[in-house]
Design a protein around this motif. Sequence first.
Motif, short mmCIF file in Angstrom:
data_model
loop_
_atom_site.label_atom_id
_atom_site.label_comp_id
_atom_site.label_asym_id
_atom_site.label_seq_id
_atom_site.Cartn_x
_atom_site.Cartn_y
_atom_site.Cartn_z
N UNK A 100 0.82 -1.22 0.00
CA UNK A 100 0.00 0.00 0.00
C UNK A 100 0.84 1.26 0.00
N UNK A 101 2.11 1.12 0.36
CA UNK A 101 3.01 2.27 0.36
C UNK A 101 3.94 2.29 -0.84
N UNK A 102 3.59 1.53 -1.85
CA UNK A 102 4.25 1.64 -3.14
C UNK A 102 5.52 0.86 -3.35
N UNK A 103 5.87 -0.01 -2.42
CA UNK A 103 7.04 -0.86 -2.62
C UNK A 103 6.66 -2.07 -3.47
N UNK A 104 7.56 -2.45 -4.35
CA UNK A 104 7.33 -3.63 -5.18
C UNK A 104 7.73 -4.88 -4.42
N UNK A 105 6.90 -5.93 -4.49
CA UNK A 105 7.18 -7.19 -3.81
C UNK A 105 7.40 -8.29 -4.84
N UNK A 106 8.45 -9.06 -4.64
CA UNK A 106 8.78 -10.19 -5.51
C UNK A 106 9.02 -11.41 -4.63
N UNK A 107 8.53 -12.56 -5.05
CA UNK A 107 8.79 -13.80 -4.32
C UNK A 107 9.93 -14.55 -4.99
N UNK A 108 10.90 -15.00 -4.20
CA UNK A 108 12.00 -15.82 -4.71
C UNK A 108 12.16 -16.99 -3.76
N UNK A 109 11.55 -18.11 -4.11
CA UNK A 109 11.48 -19.26 -3.22
C UNK A 109 12.08 -20.50 -3.88
N UNK A 110 12.74 -21.31 -3.07
CA UNK A 110 13.27 -22.58 -3.58
C UNK A 110 12.17 -23.59 -3.87
N UNK A 111 10.95 -23.31 -3.40
CA UNK A 111 9.82 -24.22 -3.61
C UNK A 111 9.47 -24.30 -5.09
N UNK A 112 8.79 -25.36 -5.45
CA UNK A 112 8.34 -25.54 -6.83
C UNK A 112 7.21 -24.56 -7.15
N UNK A 113 6.97 -24.32 -8.43
CA UNK A 113 5.87 -23.45 -8.84
C UNK A 113 4.53 -23.99 -8.32
N UNK A 114 4.40 -25.32 -8.34
CA UNK A 114 3.14 -25.92 -7.88
C UNK A 114 2.89 -25.60 -6.41
N UNK A 115 3.92 -25.75 -5.59
CA UNK A 115 3.77 -25.46 -4.15
C UNK A 115 3.51 -23.97 -3.92
N UNK A 116 4.25 -23.12 -4.63
CA UNK A 116 4.03 -21.67 -4.49
C UNK A 116 2.60 -21.31 -4.84
N UNK A 117 2.08 -21.86 -5.93
CA UNK A 117 0.71 -21.54 -6.33
C UNK A 117 -0.30 -22.02 -5.29
N UNK A 118 -0.04 -23.17 -4.69
CA UNK A 118 -0.95 -23.68 -3.66
C UNK A 118 -1.00 -22.72 -2.47
N UNK A 119 0.17 -22.21 -2.08
CA UNK A 119 0.23 -21.27 -0.96
C UNK A 119 -0.42 -19.95 -1.34
N UNK A 120 -0.09 -19.42 -2.50
CA UNK A 120 -0.64 -18.12 -2.92
C UNK A 120 -2.15 -18.18 -3.11
N UNK A 121 -2.64 -19.28 -3.64
CA UNK A 121 -4.09 -19.42 -3.80
C UNK A 121 -4.78 -19.54 -2.45
N UNK A 122 -4.19 -20.32 -1.56
CA UNK A 122 -4.80 -20.55 -0.25
C UNK A 122 -4.90 -19.27 0.56
N UNK A 123 -3.87 -18.42 0.46
CA UNK A 123 -3.83 -17.21 1.29
C UNK A 123 -4.07 -15.92 0.50
N UNK A 124 -4.43 -16.08 -0.79
CA UNK A 124 -4.80 -14.93 -1.62
C UNK A 124 -3.70 -13.86 -1.61
#
Length: 218
Positions: free
Chosen positions: A101-125
């Motif tokens: 909300x204060x204009x900082x850009x956020x990027x995720x860089x995780x060792x997890x697989x894309x499938x796992x990342x999507x499961x987390x991001x979908x679950x927690x919106x």
Amino acid sequence: MVNTVIFDMDGVIVDTEPVHYYSYHKHFKELGIEVTDEMYGTFTGFSTKNTYQAIVKEFNLSHEVDLLIASKREIFNNAFDEKADLELLPGVRNLIVNLYENGLQLVLASSASHVTIQRIFNRFKLHEYFTHIVSGEEFPQSKPHPAIFLRAAELSGSPVNECIVIEDSTNGIKAAKAAGIFCVGYKSENSVLQEISIADMTINHFNELNADIVRGLI
């Protein structure tokens, strides 16, 4: 001034480590190998592929790495779906929203697989808050190699001296420092075996950060 915040996921945004630990060790038992907690700790920050490459080498297994990955992920996915009490780590959603909300850009860089990342991001919106997602499975080498963070910075469009990384593992912190990026080490009850003190700054709770503090870190 900081323009971009690069988040790790496991151990920073959500604690899936108990699910990973259960899944890996159930699979190790099926394979008939004994992986000590000390050895397992050295895999923190590794992609699943790099973990099994190390396991195959250490135990002289004849199994195909891709098949080992698929077996472990099936165990993980089943355990993940059954874990109703999986929650974001305390204070991290408030921090994510405040930075966004204060204009900082956020990027995720995780060792997890894309499938796992999507499961987390979908679950927690979480999708709306992050401009880019980078998975460790995109790279031949895992953290502490800096490639994943260099790619995250590249996608953000910000030079590395205008980015910070938030990490909770020794390998992740080393990767950030190797990339030339200021690193905030998150010290949690799950990171007791990790060398968080090597980070440029350490925190014990996400309420120690906000957009104003982050912008002034560099």
